[in-house]
Write a protein that holds these residues in place. Structure first.
Motif, mmCIF file in Angstrom:
data_model
loop_
_atom_site.group_PDB
_atom_site.id
_atom_site.type_symbol
_atom_site.label_atom_id
_atom_site.label_comp_id
_atom_site.label_asym_id
_atom_site.label_seq_id
_atom_site.Cartn_x
_atom_site.Cartn_y
_atom_site.Cartn_z
ATOM 1 N N ILE A 228 36.346 44.530 56.756
ATOM 2 C CA ILE A 228 34.972 44.779 57.221
ATOM 3 C C ILE A 228 34.848 44.259 58.650
ATOM 4 N N GLU A 229 34.614 45.170 59.565
ATOM 5 C CA GLU A 229 34.607 44.844 60.991
ATOM 6 C C GLU A 229 33.190 44.521 61.485
ATOM 7 N N GLU A 230 33.102 44.136 62.761
ATOM 8 C CA GLU A 230 31.866 43.604 63.345
ATOM 9 C C GLU A 230 30.680 44.542 63.192
ATOM 10 N N ASP A 232 29.747 46.246 60.879
ATOM 11 C CA ASP A 232 29.167 46.246 59.533
ATOM 12 C C ASP A 232 28.771 44.860 59.040
ATOM 13 N N TRP A 233 28.926 43.832 59.868
ATOM 14 C CA TRP A 233 28.647 42.470 59.398
ATOM 15 C C TRP A 233 27.172 42.270 59.051
ATOM 16 N N GLU A 234 26.292 42.848 59.849
ATOM 17 C CA GLU A 234 24.859 42.691 59.563
ATOM 18 C C GLU A 234 24.497 43.346 58.231
ATOM 19 N N LEU A 236 26.572 43.867 55.777
ATOM 20 C CA LEU A 236 27.194 43.062 54.741
ATOM 21 C C LEU A 236 26.308 41.878 54.381
ATOM 22 N N ALA A 237 25.716 41.250 55.383
ATOM 23 C CA ALA A 237 24.804 40.133 55.126
ATOM 24 C C ALA A 237 23.618 40.592 54.284
ATOM 25 N N PRO A 264 29.815 37.355 55.461
ATOM 26 C CA PRO A 264 30.096 37.773 56.850
ATOM 27 C C PRO A 264 30.974 36.770 57.589
ATOM 28 N N SER A 265 30.790 35.484 57.302
ATOM 29 C CA SER A 265 31.615 34.463 57.949
ATOM 30 C C SER A 265 33.079 34.635 57.575
ATOM 31 N N PHE A 267 34.630 37.487 56.772
ATOM 32 C CA PHE A 267 35.206 38.642 57.471
ATOM 33 C C PHE A 267 35.215 38.461 58.985
ATOM 34 N N ARG A 268 34.439 37.496 59.490
ATOM 35 C CA ARG A 268 34.562 37.116 60.902
ATOM 36 C C ARG A 268 35.755 36.177 61.095
#
Length: 358
Positions: A228-230, A232-234, A236-237, A264-265, A267-268
């Motif tokens: 899961i890339e940047e 889509d992080w929001e 995902l949250a 999200p953390s 996948f970051r």
């Protein structure tokens, strides 16, 4: 799953939590393993995009059923009552595996299994239920065949496992059993939007609970298309918040709210460090792999082999002592994918209570 059994195992976990705290403060070691897992084979009949087993050209040697029995009796002599979860590969492909589950039942060893669901025929469901398993975990990555079968690389698997769950729930009722059926879902870029729907599907089909496991990076696909890339992080949250809301409303989600918040953390690829505390796998985990090697964590070397060593000697041996000391300094590095590291005693009690309620 009986309340008395869970309560007794809970007491063991509580005692080891005290031992862990003492070890972290003083390095004095009176810990005992409380989380046991057994990898019975590497052979698998599905082609998951985030797994390497089906791509192997050669397989490790496998412990015989008799060797597994001896290893389990050695553990019982060391720690007394315990539970172990078997997996693979696909464990039901191993000849005699259901007999091993039956042996565990006869010896008072609480055995569970994680399966891809491909072998849950009506006959096997009947046999599995008769062994009085501690739990049956079934890997399901989406509430529909299109996404699940793509991720698992096997057309028709979703329909097969869905029918298998029906067989298993019918036998559970027929044989007056109470073992939990847990849906295990790996979180990827292809399915994270379906996670709330997985919870709904699981309840509709008769499963007991759902447990989410974030993807580990290993195969080419986990780097190219499944992480899961940047961008889509929001979102995902937001999915994590939906899951927390469902959990608060009573949905049978086994993950803690902390872990759902920190998706999200993960996948970051953040180092969460002291947010989740030191990695405690080395203080509680005893993993037996296909050839009998024992590991405190997959990220560290083997500490012994059950073929020629007793469980107690392996646990307190010099290799284990060395790795145990090193592993606690890793903190949150492996926190999300370590089987036990993220779970506090309170987390475990809540998970157990949730299973009893459902």
């Amino acid at each position: 799953m009986q309340f008395k059994t869970l309560a007794r195992l809970g007491v063991k976990h509580a005692k080891n939590a005290i031992a862990e705290a003492a070890y972290l403060q003083t390095s004095f070691d009176f810990t005992q393993p409380i989380s046991f897992s057994g990898l019975v084979n590497e052979r698998c009949n599905v082609k998951c995009r985030y797994c390497d087993y089906w791509r192997l050209k050669e397989y490790q040697d496998e412990l015989s059923i008799k060797e597994w029995q001896n290893a389990l009796l050695s553990i019982k002599a060391f720690v007394g009552e315990f539970s172990i979860n078997f997996s693979g590969g696909e464990p039901f492909l191993k000849p005699g595996f259901i007999d091993l589950l039956q042996f565990c039942s006869q010896q008072g060893i609480h055995s569970g299994v994680t399966t891809n669901g491909s072998c849950l025929s009506k006959v096997n469901a009947q046999k599995i239920a008769s062994t009085r398993p501690f739990n049956v975990n079934i890997s399901v990555d989406a509430p529909n065949s299109e996404v699940h079968d793509y991720l698992r690389g096997t057309p028709g698997l979703f329909d097969t496992l869905s029918q298998g769950i029906t067989y298993l729930t019918e036998e559970r009722i027929k044989q007056q059993q109470s073992f939990p059926i847990v849906i295990k879902t790996t979180i990827t870029a292809k399915n994270f939007r379906y996670l709330p729907a997985v919870v709904e599907w699981a309840q509709e089909i008769g499963a007991t609970a759902v447990h989410f496991q974030p993807l580990s990076r290993s195969t080419d696909e986990t780097f190219d298309e499944l992480w899961i890339e940047e961008k889509d992080w929001e979102e995902l949250a937001q999915i994590g918040e939906q899951l927390i809301m469902l959990k608060q409303q009573g949905a049978p989600i086994m993950n803690s709210e902390q872990l759902l918040t920190l998706l999200p953390s993960y996948f970051r690829e953040e180092d969460l460090g002291r947010q989740v505390g030191p990695n405690r796998t080395g203080l509680r985990t005893f993993t037996i792999t296909t050839n009998g090697d024992v590991f405190l964590s997959i990220h560290w070397p083997s500490i012994g082999n059950v073929k020629d060593q007793e469980a107690r000697d392996i646990w307190y041996g010099p290799k284990a002592q060395d790795i145990r000391q090193k592993s606690i300094s890793t903190y949150g590095k492996y926190w999300m994918n370590a089987t036990e590291a993220p779970k506090t005693l309170t987390d475990k009690l809540r998970m157990g209570w949730q299973l009893l309620q459902t």
